[in-house]
Design a protein around this motif. Sequence first.
Motif, short mmCIF file in Angstrom:
data_model
loop_
_atom_site.label_atom_id
_atom_site.label_comp_id
_atom_site.label_asym_id
_atom_site.label_seq_id
_atom_site.Cartn_x
_atom_site.Cartn_y
_atom_site.Cartn_z
N ARG A 69 0.82 -1.22 0.00
CA ARG A 69 0.00 0.00 0.00
C ARG A 69 0.85 1.26 0.00
NH1 ARG A 69 -2.34 0.99 4.36
NH2 ARG A 69 -1.59 -0.73 5.68
N ARG A 70 1.90 1.29 0.82
CA ARG A 70 2.70 2.51 1.02
C ARG A 70 3.91 2.60 0.10
NH1 ARG A 70 -1.30 5.19 3.36
NH2 ARG A 70 -1.96 4.26 5.36
N HIS A 71 4.37 1.47 -0.42
CA HIS A 71 5.55 1.47 -1.29
C HIS A 71 5.28 0.58 -2.51
CE1 HIS A 71 7.87 3.28 2.03
NE2 HIS A 71 7.24 2.42 2.81
N PRO A 72 4.28 0.92 -3.30
CA PRO A 72 3.85 0.01 -4.38
C PRO A 72 4.87 -0.18 -5.49
CG PRO A 72 2.71 2.12 -4.54
CD PRO A 72 3.43 2.13 -3.23
N GLY A 73 5.76 0.76 -5.68
CA GLY A 73 6.73 0.64 -6.78
C GLY A 73 8.09 0.15 -6.33
N LEU A 74 8.19 -0.34 -5.13
CA LEU A 74 9.48 -0.72 -4.56
C LEU A 74 10.09 -1.90 -5.31
CD1 LEU A 74 11.16 0.29 -2.13
CD2 LEU A 74 10.12 -1.55 -0.78
N ASP A 75 11.35 -1.77 -5.70
CA ASP A 75 12.09 -2.88 -6.31
C ASP A 75 12.82 -3.62 -5.19
OD1 ASP A 75 13.63 -4.65 -7.70
OD2 ASP A 75 14.56 -3.17 -9.03
N LEU A 87 12.62 -0.54 6.90
CA LEU A 87 11.21 -0.40 6.54
C LEU A 87 10.31 -1.09 7.56
CD1 LEU A 87 11.43 -0.97 2.66
CD2 LEU A 87 10.79 1.17 3.82
N TYR A 88 10.76 -2.24 8.05
CA TYR A 88 10.01 -3.01 9.05
C TYR A 88 9.89 -2.22 10.36
CZ TYR A 88 8.84 -7.19 11.85
OH TYR A 88 8.24 -8.12 12.67
N VAL A 89 10.97 -1.57 10.77
CA VAL A 89 10.94 -0.76 11.99
C VAL A 89 9.98 0.42 11.81
CG1 VAL A 89 12.31 0.79 13.45
CG2 VAL A 89 13.26 -1.42 12.73
N ARG A 90 10.05 1.08 10.66
CA ARG A 90 9.16 2.23 10.42
C ARG A 90 7.71 1.79 10.36
NH1 ARG A 90 13.55 4.13 7.10
NH2 ARG A 90 12.58 3.43 5.16
N HIS A 92 6.29 -0.67 12.06
CA HIS A 92 5.79 -0.89 13.42
C HIS A 92 5.62 0.42 14.17
CE1 HIS A 92 5.43 -5.23 13.88
NE2 HIS A 92 6.48 -5.35 13.11
N ALA A 93 6.45 1.40 13.88
CA ALA A 93 6.32 2.69 14.55
C ALA A 93 5.15 3.50 14.02
CB ALA A 93 7.62 3.49 14.39
N SER A 94 4.69 3.16 12.80
CA SER A 94 3.67 3.97 12.14
C SER A 94 2.25 3.67 12.60
CB SER A 94 3.74 3.76 10.63
OG SER A 94 3.29 2.45 10.28
N GLY A 95 2.03 2.50 13.19
CA GLY A 95 0.67 2.11 13.55
C GLY A 95 -0.20 1.85 12.34
N ASP A 96 0.41 1.43 11.24
CA ASP A 96 -0.29 1.28 9.96
C ASP A 96 -0.82 -0.14 9.73
OD1 ASP A 96 -1.11 2.39 7.38
OD2 ASP A 96 0.48 1.15 6.51
N ALA A 97 -0.77 -1.00 10.74
CA ALA A 97 -1.22 -2.38 10.54
C ALA A 97 -2.73 -2.45 10.41
CB ALA A 97 -0.76 -3.24 11.71
#
Length: 397
Positions: A69-75, A87-90, A92-97
């Motif tokens: 959802r947040r990084h759809p074009g990520l290679d 990215l995993y740390v960010r 969990h800090a974002s509360g985006d689950a």
Amino acid sequence: MRGPSRRLLLAPVTITATKPLLPTHVKGFLWVDTLYRSTRLVRDLEYYWNPRAANLTGQTIQFWDHLDRRHPGLDHDTLSVEDLGHLYVRFHASGDARPMDRLRHYTERVEREGWVHPSTRAATRGWQRQLGLLGVHDPGLTADRPAAASIDETVELLVRRHLCVDHRGHGGPAYLDGTRWGMPLRPVIGADAHANYLLIILRDLLPRLAEGDEVLLVHDDDLAHDYALLARVLGELGARPSRLPLGRVPIGGAARSSRYGGWDGHSLGRLAELCLREFDPAVYRLGMRLYFIAMLKRTASEPFRLDLLRRAMTRAGRMLDEAGVPNETVKAAGDGGAGGTGRAGETDVTGGADDGDDLPAYLGGFAAPAGWIDPYRLTDGLFARRPSPALLKQVYL
């Protein structure tokens, strides 16, 4: 030690491939690797690792959803394992689950196809390279292993044995019931119908265990309550379980999950880079085992220290010189296995048996009551006497 004819299933807790391998993970892999490679020389042993167990957990699937959802074009193939970990740390800090009942398309695809998100595929490839350099047996990090039983089959079996309270028919959760042993009910399926890691483990283990089979559960010390319950359930269903809890390795005085960050500079890739600038590959492999097994011990809370790791490397170099083991005995990429069974008397690809005819008898002196070789006692013993070339080649290099 119990009779060598009885099978032992080695079942360590799996790690979600969403971050780099950190000192706690390295410790776990090295303890299990040393236990596996030594125990398989004295008895029948199966090392079972199922990537689907980690890929079906909520923390993995919610992270995949976040990336899509947040990084759809990520290679993902251009990312290092450390990049993915940040990215995993960010995340969990974002509360985006998002709630798991909105993410069933992920779990269904994993169950149906064994599908793996590109981020986890990339992380796993990085792990394989790093663990291969370390000489760790690959238990099947990229293997596709469907669960041996469905959720409904597993719950039905547990309910029949009065080991599960199932409220799903009323829109509620399901619980493992350990109250007969004075343990509280433990949710294994939420009201959102998502099964947690304990039920995933039971789906895999229960159909694989015959009456009287022994199983060794290796897990983080902070999961001890869950694994004590799991061992009770397995024992009630006819298995003979034992447990090996391992303490976390603090970084900078904090023993916390990788999701909270603070681990920069301590990944396995970084440790390998630092060690291999100065030491040969054989020294690196043995030195890492001396440090993470013998010096950190099973539950020691001492934080990770580079100076002590370097001391272990220096000691490993002296051991190899004294044993007359040349660096050429080390081959790249580990043994390339994908899990499997070890038979008594097998030799490893890293060297011949030379003086190893009496190695099984020697190893038997370090057996735990449940019949597996204790990695700490065996590795600590290297400091007390000159190790044989066969022991080093077949167990440590």
